[in-house]
Write a protein that holds these residues in place. Structure first.
Motif, PDB file in Angstrom:
ATOM      1  N   GLN A 131       0.782  -1.209   0.078  1.00 38.78           N
ATOM      2  CA  GLN A 131       0.025  -0.115   0.013  1.00 38.78           C
ATOM      3  C   GLN A 131       0.882   1.203   0.007  1.00 38.78           C
ATOM      4  O   GLN A 131       0.676   2.041  -0.777  1.00 38.78           O
ATOM      5  CB  GLN A 131      -1.129   0.061   1.316  1.00 38.78           C
ATOM      6  CG  GLN A 131      -1.769  -1.447   1.264  1.00 38.78           C
ATOM      7  CD  GLN A 131      -2.457  -1.684  -0.107  1.00 38.78           C
ATOM      8  OE1 GLN A 131      -2.797  -0.986  -0.623  1.00 38.78           O
ATOM      9  NE2 GLN A 131      -2.232  -3.071  -0.190  1.00 38.78           N
ATOM     10  N   LYS A 132       1.891   1.106   0.896  1.00 45.41           N
ATOM     11  CA  LYS A 132       3.017   2.487   0.893  1.00 45.41           C
ATOM     12  C   LYS A 132       3.680   2.495  -0.546  1.00 45.41           C
ATOM     13  O   LYS A 132       3.662   3.917  -1.169  1.00 45.41           O
ATOM     14  CB  LYS A 132       4.085   1.898   1.712  1.00 45.41           C
ATOM     15  CG  LYS A 132       3.638   2.065   3.253  1.00 45.41           C
ATOM     16  CD  LYS A 132       3.827   3.227   3.850  1.00 45.41           C
ATOM     17  CE  LYS A 132       3.209   3.256   5.369  1.00 45.41           C
ATOM     18  NZ  LYS A 132       3.133   4.730   6.146  1.00 45.41           N
ATOM     19  N   SER A 134       2.383   1.763  -3.402  1.00 41.11           N
ATOM     20  CA  SER A 134       1.406   2.237  -4.178  1.00 41.11           C
ATOM     21  C   SER A 134       0.604   3.646  -3.950  1.00 41.11           C
ATOM     22  O   SER A 134      -0.236   4.226  -4.648  1.00 41.11           O
ATOM     23  CB  SER A 134       0.063   1.243  -4.614  1.00 41.11           C
ATOM     24  OG  SER A 134       0.667  -0.082  -4.571  1.00 41.11           O
ATOM     25  N   ASN A 135       1.209   4.278  -2.765  1.00 38.97           N
ATOM     26  CA  ASN A 135       0.668   5.553  -2.464  1.00 38.97           C
ATOM     27  C   ASN A 135      -0.836   5.427  -2.077  1.00 38.97           C
ATOM     28  O   ASN A 135      -1.614   6.326  -2.171  1.00 38.97           O
ATOM     29  CB  ASN A 135       0.880   6.617  -3.237  1.00 38.97           C
ATOM     30  CG  ASN A 135       2.440   6.941  -3.556  1.00 38.97           C
ATOM     31  OD1 ASN A 135       3.078   6.947  -2.334  1.00 38.97           O
ATOM     32  ND2 ASN A 135       2.786   7.154  -4.642  1.00 38.97           N
ATOM     33  N   SER A 136      -1.180   4.178  -1.686  1.00 42.01           N
ATOM     34  CA  SER A 136      -2.826   4.081  -1.130  1.00 42.01           C
ATOM     35  C   SER A 136      -3.150   4.310   0.145  1.00 42.01           C
ATOM     36  O   SER A 136      -2.136   4.385   0.932  1.00 42.01           O
ATOM     37  CB  SER A 136      -3.374   2.548  -1.775  1.00 42.01           C
ATOM     38  OG  SER A 136      -3.547   1.890  -0.345  1.00 42.01           O
ATOM     39  N   ASP A 137      -4.357   4.739   0.672  1.00 38.13           N
ATOM     40  CA  ASP A 137      -4.615   5.227   1.960  1.00 38.13           C
ATOM     41  C   ASP A 137      -5.135   3.742   2.456  1.00 38.13           C
ATOM     42  O   ASP A 137      -5.865   3.978   3.813  1.00 38.13           O
ATOM     43  CB  ASP A 137      -5.551   6.204   1.995  1.00 38.13           C
ATOM     44  CG  ASP A 137      -6.860   5.948   1.157  1.00 38.13           C
ATOM     45  OD1 ASP A 137      -6.994   5.041   0.524  1.00 38.13           O
ATOM     46  OD2 ASP A 137      -7.639   6.860   1.623  1.00 38.13           O
ATOM     47  N   ASN A 168       0.307   2.522   8.612  1.00 41.09           N
ATOM     48  CA  ASN A 168      -0.987   1.866   7.971  1.00 41.09           C
ATOM     49  C   ASN A 168      -1.464   0.483   8.401  1.00 41.09           C
ATOM     50  O   ASN A 168      -2.214   0.017   7.995  1.00 41.09           O
ATOM     51  CB  ASN A 168      -1.025   1.922   6.415  1.00 41.09           C
ATOM     52  CG  ASN A 168       0.430   1.172   5.855  1.00 41.09           C
ATOM     53  OD1 ASN A 168       1.177   0.673   6.565  1.00 41.09           O
ATOM     54  ND2 ASN A 168       0.212   0.907   4.695  1.00 41.09           N
TER      55      ASN A 168
ATOM     56  N   GLU B  47      13.272   1.918  -3.885  1.00 45.97           N
ATOM     57  CA  GLU B  47      12.137   1.674  -3.145  1.00 45.97           C
ATOM     58  C   GLU B  47      11.321   0.614  -3.574  1.00 45.97           C
ATOM     59  O   GLU B  47      10.315   0.294  -2.751  1.00 45.97           O
ATOM     60  CB  GLU B  47      11.173   2.881  -3.868  1.00 45.97           C
ATOM     61  CG  GLU B  47      10.788   2.936  -5.300  1.00 45.97           C
ATOM     62  CD  GLU B  47      12.038   2.849  -6.228  1.00 45.97           C
ATOM     63  OE1 GLU B  47      11.708   2.552  -7.473  1.00 45.97           O
ATOM     64  OE2 GLU B  47      13.099   3.379  -5.877  1.00 45.97           O
TER      65      GLU B  47
END
Lengths: 280, 320
Positions: A131-132, A134-137, A168, B47
């Motif tokens: 998730q991090k 993919s920049n998802s919340d 998260n 990353e």
């Protein structure tokens, strides 16, 4: 977000399902009953999820690590619409999608298989990292049993969550101090849990796991926390609300007889939702 | 002969390209980045690289979590620490979940060398191929490791990719396209079939040349995919040759020799001998000396080939 009053009714619905399913088959009622409030809050108030589209990428993830308490998960999935409520009756029977321990390949809504203890937090870490990346919340919730903390892999994973700053991720520990061979702290002492997690760099919250207000508050705190993973140490009673089950290790993995089940259902009381109702 | 390269070098090269081509490709390592040659990927795509530390069980679970979120994770370490240390994690989180995890391991077998028996996985193929949903690849050289890595990334599902540590000559470059589950025939022959995987393909080719001088024509099959096994290639070849020798840098129990025996005993029983370690651990020493001591040489393959040819002739005579 749903009210505490509503979630109290949902909790009773889940507990009634646990008793009915377990009695008709076999299974692990004790831990499942003790976590009914957590499941009520997550599946019927907290999680952003779409049961009609179980693989929606934006869904919050719930990773059940102690797979033996899957009665609570199956009830929550069916009652929130992942599959028909009638299918609950197939639990542990041959050709069923409701395996004795959860199978991801078989049942919609199951994020991972589990049962062999100590693995869920590692998997939850991987999901949280994704998730991090993919920049998802999306938030990731993982439930473990207290005896499960005796598995070495958990401590490997605890380091990973903190090292990679997975804020998260919320780990919930079902702390009922009971495992198969007796009291957790007699079998192999795991305390002090809170100080150990603090030393590992976690945001630590301790609650009464049967108090829906405290559960809500803990998850609110988790959502506000930044830079570290959160652990919610949830003190519960094994077999909560069933007089003859409470604190008794034998009810970890024993199904109640028909007579015992009736007694249990009486003690839980009516929930106000019909047996076949899907709660939206 | 062109310069020698190890299987892990082909893997390292493929990973850098995959990183460029597909942003879903990620890598994990348990404190052995340079040994496994995943450090090139780590330098280029920091990353998408996750250092997990000396915690292989956690690494496999974490990789499964990434795969369940639609990434394509390559979890890297030595064979012993993945297939054996994290065996149950691979079973539950990877295979039972059918999660798209690629387990890429180096330092398999005796050629791990001086580190000794503790680090020489000789039972990993057996345990990995027994797991439902698992695909097992054992490339023969750096080019094939490169191709196998790319094929693993393109394939949807769990893969165990066993890479060599020691440099070997290029055997497969230009021979053909790599396809999972499709054996690579290195040459035709009519008297005996030599089926090998990994670094033993080179030795099977040497054995073929030894046998040629004795007037024996050996067919060499590079069985880079142990699972799913190419049954057709095995059966077709023995129809012609009537006898087989298998060769692997692994125990004769449960590996390539095991699977070829299973296939032939069901479909086409013929005389067969298995070259590999004989139910024993390895020890410290230079790789070449270890291979000689434990009988993993071209000479032993050639000897076994003559043996099965003799058995084949004896059987033919007794039935006539």
């Amino acid at each position: 977000m749903q009210s505490v009053e509503y979630l109290e009714k949902v909790t009773k619905r889940i507990k009634r399902d646990i008793i009915q399913l377990c009695s008709a088959n076999t299974g692990h009622p004790g831990g499942a009953l003790g976590t009914a409030e957590i499941f009520a809050e997550l599946y019927f108030s907290r999680l952003r999820h779409t049961p009609e589209q179980p693989d929606w990428e934006g869904r919050d993830r719930f990773i059940l690590s102690n797979g033996h308490i899957c009665l609570a998960l199956y009830s929550s999935l069916a009652r929130s619409g992942y599959f028909d409520v009638e299918e609950l009756a197939t639990f542990r029977k041959i050709n069923s999608r409701l395996q004795g321990h959860p199978s991801r390949e078989d049942l919609p809504g199951v994020e991972t298989a589990s049962g062999p203890l100590g693995q869920g937090l590692s998997i939850a870490n991987g999901v949280a990292m994704a998730q991090k990346l993919s920049n998802s919340d999306v938030n990731v919730y993982c439930l473990v049993g207290d005896g499960e903390l005796q598995e070495g892999q958990i401590w490997e994973a605890m380091m990973t969550s903190a090292h990679h700053k997975l804020d998260n991720l919320a780990l919930i520990i079902n702390w009922n101090n009971i495992q198969i061979d007796g009291k957790v702290n007699d079998v192999m002492n795991i305390e002090p849990i809170d100080e150990k997690f603090k030393a590992f760099g976690w945001n630590v919250i301790s609650i009464d796991g049967h108090n829906l207000q405290e559960i809500k508050h803990a998850f609110d705190q988790f959502e506000k926390n930044e830079g570290s993973p959160t652990v919610i140490i949830s003190k519960t009673v094994l077999g909560n609300g069933i007089s003859y089950m409470e604190h008794e290790a034998v009810w970890h993995g024993k199904a109640p007889s028909e007579e015992e089940a009736l007694l249990a259902l009486n003690e839980i009381g009516i929930c106000g939702f019909a047996d076949d109702l899907v709660l939206k | 002969m062109a310069g020698k390269r190890a299987g892990r070098d082909g893997f390292g090269q493929a990973m850098v390209e995959l990183g460029e081509e597909n942003e879903k490709v990620v890598a994990l390592c348990a404190d052995l980045a340079e040994s496994v040659k995943v450090h090139y990927f780590a330098e280029k795509y920091p990353e998408r690289y996750f250092q997990i530390g000396i915690a292989e069980q956690d690494m496999i679970g974490t990789a499964a979590g990434l795969a369940l979120s639609r990434y394509i994770p390559f979890a890297t370490t030595y064979a012993v620490f993945a297939a054996q240390r994290a065996n149950e994690q691979i079973r539950l989180a990877v295979c039972y979940n059918r999660s798209n995890v690629k387990i890429a391991v180096s330092h398999a077998g005796l050629t791990t060398g001086e580190d000794g028996a503790t680090h020489q996985a000789l039972e990993d193929i057996a345990s990995m191929r027994a797991m439902p949903n698992m695909t097992v690849l054992v490339p023969a050289d750096a080019s094939e490791a490169y191709e196998a890595t790319r094929a693993a990334a393109a394939y949807e599902g769990p893969v165990y990719l066993r890479l060599g540590r020691t440099p070997v000559p290029e055997l497969t470059n230009g021979v053909g396209q790599f396809e999972i589950g499709k054996a690579r025939k290195m040459n035709n022959g009519k008297d005996v079939t030599l089926i090998a995987c990994g670094i033993m393909v080179e030795r099977a080719i040497e054995a073929r040349d030894i046998l040629k001088e004795k007037g024996i024509e050996a067919e060499v099959i590079n069985m880079h995919t142990i699972k799913p096994i190419d049954e057709e290639a095995v059966v077709e070849s023995v129809k012609k040759t009537g006898c087989v020798v298998t060769a692997e840098e692994h125990s004769v129990i449960g590996g390539l020799g095991g699977v070829v025996s299973e296939v032939l005993s069901e479909h086409s029983p013929v005389p067969l001998m298995r070259i590999g370690t004989q139910d024993t651990f390895g020890e410290s020493g230079p790789p070449e000396e270890l291979l000689t001591k434990y009988g993993l040489t071209a000479e032993k393959i050639a000897e076994a080939a003559q043996n099965v040819i003799r058995k084949k002739k004896n059987t033919a005579m007794s039935t006539n």
